[in-house]
Scaffold this motif. Structure first.
Motif, mmCIF file in Angstrom:
data_model
loop_
_atom_site.group_PDB
_atom_site.id
_atom_site.type_symbol
_atom_site.label_atom_id
_atom_site.label_comp_id
_atom_site.label_asym_id
_atom_site.label_seq_id
_atom_site.Cartn_x
_atom_site.Cartn_y
_atom_site.Cartn_z
ATOM 1 N N THR A 1 0.817 -1.220 0.000
ATOM 2 C CA THR A 1 0.000 0.000 0.000
ATOM 3 C C THR A 1 0.846 1.264 0.000
ATOM 4 O OG1 THR A 1 -0.186 0.163 2.427
ATOM 5 C CG2 THR A 1 -1.813 -1.208 1.277
ATOM 6 N N ASP B 1 -5.922 0.774 5.362
ATOM 7 C CA ASP B 1 -5.502 0.044 4.155
ATOM 8 C C ASP B 1 -4.319 -0.871 4.480
ATOM 9 O OD1 ASP B 1 -7.413 1.280 2.591
ATOM 10 O OD2 ASP B 1 -6.023 2.717 1.676
ATOM 11 N N HIS C 1 -4.132 -5.040 4.655
ATOM 12 C CA HIS C 1 -3.189 -5.877 3.910
ATOM 13 C C HIS C 1 -2.480 -6.868 4.834
ATOM 14 C CE1 HIS C 1 -0.843 -7.001 0.446
ATOM 15 N NE2 HIS C 1 0.232 -7.008 1.235
#
Length: 401
Positions: free
Chosen positions: A292, A333, A337
């Motif tokens: 990310t 985010d 992940h």
């Protein structure tokens, strides 16, 4: 003749008076600079960004109030202020930790930082902490010694605990942790303080200093900061080698004593070696993931899986170099992940509060993360693990009895 001599004496007296006055003004001016400069520097180095944050709903606030929250990295001990009092600068102090419902905060000792610090290549030839130590009027023993700086930070944390009337507690053992969690379960709001070392350059090449720092309270340590040192290569160094013989010795001692091994800032080679040597959980206390935010300091998927394979956790930070943005979206985010790659047990918080970074909230505003996790469909149980449960599990496994 006598009159002229008297005039000369008078002029000399006036000169002494004027000189004394100028010296007094100079002394006062220096004192004011020394008193004011550290606060000015910290305000510049540790801002809270002006970003729009979603107001947590009553449901999110209710859940947040029932969580047991742990954060794996703050550099608040670096700065000249009491962590017991609410400050008008920085990100962490005891009042804001309590407002944010934080149960445990890891306080790191930062002892050397190169000028022109960057993610890609640094040496240990320069240091920003030396002038900061002098301007803050720390004891002279700290001015040229990373080891003494860490000892001073331990003393500073100890004074805070002693002066907190039980509101801030040392966490040195499994028993300390169990007692803190039991008291909070019973309705208390004391905050646990765990002391960490950001880079073992503070050993100054002497392995015996690790035991001295352990005796002073250290229970977590990263092997490197922004440059290669006597124990390991740094992710941001020049050689970026693996562990040295001294590094392997320190790794074994840490596991034996009950100190958490922190892989943050370690070179890929050193990180791989420490994962292979681990006989228990290791952590990555603060940072992000390359999927990310593709920058040098962040973790590859292979590294995420390696840390999780030891039973360890990855602490996701809040600043732009870690997550490529400022807000709950980029932070979660990265958490998403970690969960995708290694499972819910691997995700944790690692703010880097007060680490010369700009962040979108301070320690009192952590409910914004709870809100974002709720909005993404995480269950209450999963949110509890991410916000602190996973970190507390690791500490419960690694700390000494």
């Amino acid at each position: 003749m006598n009159a002229r001599r008297g005039q000369r004496q008078d002029r000399g007296g006036r000169g002494l008076k004027i000189g004394g006055a100028l010296l007094a003004v100079l002394v006062v001016g220096v004192a004011v600079v020394l008193a004011v400069a550290p606060g000015v520097v910290e305000k510049q180095r540790n801002p809270v960004a002006d970003v729009d944050l979603k107001q947590p709903t009553p449901e999110a606030l209710d859940l947040h109030g029932r969580l047991t929250i742990a954060d794996m990295h703050s550099d608040a001990l670096l700065w000249k202020r009491s962590i017991l009092e609410r400050a008008d600068r920085g990100h962490v102090d005891l009042p804001r930790l309590r407002e944010g419902n934080v149960a445990l905060q890891v306080f790191a000792s930062v002892t050397k930082s190169p000028r022109g610090q960057n993610l890609d290549g640094n040496t240990d030839e320069t240091d920003n902490i030396t002038p900061l130590s002098v301007v803050q009027m720390q004891p002279p023993r700290t001015w040229n010694s990373p080891f003494e700086r860490s000892m001073y930070h331990a003393e500073k944390l100890d004074r805070a605990v002693e002066g907190s009337e039980g509101r801030l507690r040392w966490i040195r053992t499994k028993g300390d942790l169990r007692a803190l969690l039991a008291d909070r379960e019973a309705g208390g709001d004391a905050v646990g303080a765990l002391y960490s070392l950001e880079g073992l350059h503070n050993l100054e090449g002497d392995g015996a200093n690790l035991r001295r720092l352990f005796d002073a309270g250290a229970r977590m340590a990263g092997f490197t900061h922004f440059f290669d040192n006597e124990v390991a290569g740094s992710m941001h160094g020049v050689e970026r080698g693996g562990l040295t013989d001294l590094g392997r010795e320190m790794f074994a001692q840490m596991q034996e004593m009950g100190m958490v091994v922190d892989l943050a800032h370690a070179s890929p080679a050193a990180m791989e070696e420490m994962i292979s040597l681990a006989d228990g959980p290791v952590v990555y206390s603060h940072g992000g993931v390359r999927a990310t935010c593709d920058v040098n300091r962040n973790l590859s998927d292979e590294q995420i899986r390696g840390i999780a394979g030891t039973g360890g956790v990855i602490g996701v930070g809040y600043w732009e170099d870690a997550v490529c943005g400022l807000g709950t979206g980029p932070v979660v985010d990265a958490i998403d992940h970690v969960v995708k790659v290694a499972g819910i047990d691997a995700a944790a918080l690692g703010s880097d509060f007060d680490g010369s970074v700009e962040v979108p909230w301070d320690a009192s505003q952590l409910a914004v993360i709870t809100q974002e996790l709720m909005d993404r469909g995480y269950s209450e149980e999963d949110i509890a693990q991410i916000m602190g449960g996973n970190t507390l599990r690791v500490l419960g496994e690694v700390l000494p009895e």
